[in-house]
Design an enzyme around this catalytic site. Sequence first.
Site, PDB file in Angstrom:
ATOM      1  CB  CYS A 160     -11.821  -8.806  18.674  1.00 36.00           C
ATOM      2  SG  CYS A 160     -12.500  -7.378  19.561  1.00 36.00           S
ATOM      3  CE1 TYR A 209     -21.022  -6.809  27.074  1.00 35.62           C
ATOM      4  CE2 TYR A 209     -20.730  -9.172  27.336  1.00 35.62           C
ATOM      5  CZ  TYR A 209     -20.631  -7.898  27.841  1.00 35.62           C
ATOM      6  OH  TYR A 209     -20.144  -7.704  29.114  1.00 35.62           O
ATOM      7  CB  CYS A 249      -2.122  -1.880   7.632  1.00 34.81           C
ATOM      8  SG  CYS A 249      -3.438  -2.268   6.485  1.00 34.81           S
ATOM      9  CB  CYS A 266      -2.373   4.642   6.498  1.00 35.96           C
ATOM     10  SG  CYS A 266      -4.082   4.155   6.757  1.00 35.96           S
ATOM     11  CD  GLU A 305     -26.107  -5.052  21.484  1.00 34.69           C
ATOM     12  OE1 GLU A 305     -25.697  -3.873  21.404  1.00 34.69           O
ATOM     13  OE2 GLU A 305     -25.351  -6.037  21.618  1.00 34.69           O
ATOM     14  CB  CYS A 357      -8.539   1.488   2.181  1.00 33.36           C
ATOM     15  SG  CYS A 357      -7.983   0.455   3.558  1.00 33.36           S
ATOM     16  CB  CYS A 377      -0.915  -0.007   1.228  1.00 33.21           C
ATOM     17  SG  CYS A 377      -1.902   1.487   1.417  1.00 33.21           S
TER      18      CYS A 377
END
Length: 461
Positions: A415, A322, A80, A77, A343, A169, A71
Amino acid sequence: MKRDRNFETEIEKITPEGKGLCRIDGLVVFVKRAIPGEKVVLRLSKKKRSYAEAEIVEILNPSPYRRSPFCPYFPLCGGCQWQHISYDAQLQYKHELLYEALNRAVGINRDIILPIVDSPEEFHYRNKMEFSFSNRVWNMQRKDRDDTEFALGLHVSGTYYKVLDMEGCMLQSQIGDLILRKVKEWVRENRLSIYDIKRHEGSLRYLTLRYAKGSGKWMVVIVTKREESHSLRKLVGPLRDEIPSIHTVINSINTRKANIAVGEREILLLGDGYIQERIGRYMFRISSNSFFQTNFLNLKRLYDLILELSGLKGGEYVLDLYSGTGTISIYVSEIASHVLGIELEESAVKDAWENCKINGVENCSFFKGDILKILPHVRISPDLVIMDPPRAGMHKRVISMLRDMAPPVMLYVSCNPTTLSRDLSLLKEDYAIELIQPIDMFPQTHHVESIVRMVRKRKVR
């Protein structure tokens, strides 16, 4: 250790933030875009009492995993962090980061972490991108401000006010790049007011693009400080003529100083305000603010793994915390007797109910509200609890309530290895980790998704 001196050293490891780590005279030093095993010359850019940060001056012995970034906006940026690392090595480092975080917190056997599931493609995988408008362009060559134009793109790494003007992108599809360019061209021609983040003046703030591979449809959300529906309606026709796959366009109004691409109200400019994504045999409705997994290439694999690791045999009562738009709830409902989702986001709950109607699912129900307030009123003992919290993890009181509820099995979808390990450390007295399945939903970044299966320990009287 002077900031104007060069230091020669070797990179030891990668940190959870994706940086290289080394030690100079016993001081921990973090180095962006460094790879373990590399011998480098560094210059300090920041020095604190307990650590320092440094930039690479020269790579004396490059890692065999180092590659040239694809990229043109890398490394300025912030989208990433790891384009300079081969994809196979990225997977290795993510596996290791997950193991180190969990072993440090709860002491696990390395063998219970299964091999990481890769992404079918390492680029063009994102179904959602948030681009920022700025009344200043951050010039990549001079690395300073250019006041003659406006910018629409992603932020310079580590900043909140520096925005790179971008033509595309590599994390999104080429159609997304085309939408980005067309919106920017139209705004330039029509001289719309651009938001100034420091003065809280101007109007255009964000451009959010969402894509559903299952239906091939796009959602375009333009976030503004004040209502711009009259002006933006003139954009809709030309944009739709150029890109027929655009299904819905929304003007979202955020009058607050908070720098988030979520408005207090929305004005529908085209379509019905949502797009639909298919996962397996299910179709899911996605609204502008609803959470949905970002890697559309790995969606089905993720939910198949959740269903497999749930261990459901049939007839169980499942609690889904969630629960978002109800994706996990609906996916496991084909085996469970009943699934209850909780939620906080109102639009997500509406989508969840609608998703049940779309798919003919009748054994799911959803509560809107704060889990802290709702969980104490859940009177039925679940056989399985599934939680998929945001990156910040779970509240300590929620964890305490789950320990009191004492479900026999829990599945934690995370995550963020750091907050995952923190939460598991609070559960380890009552729950044993059976296995952990990492899956890469975020190529070119240090983030890693994982599914943790836990079973309640037998108490010794």
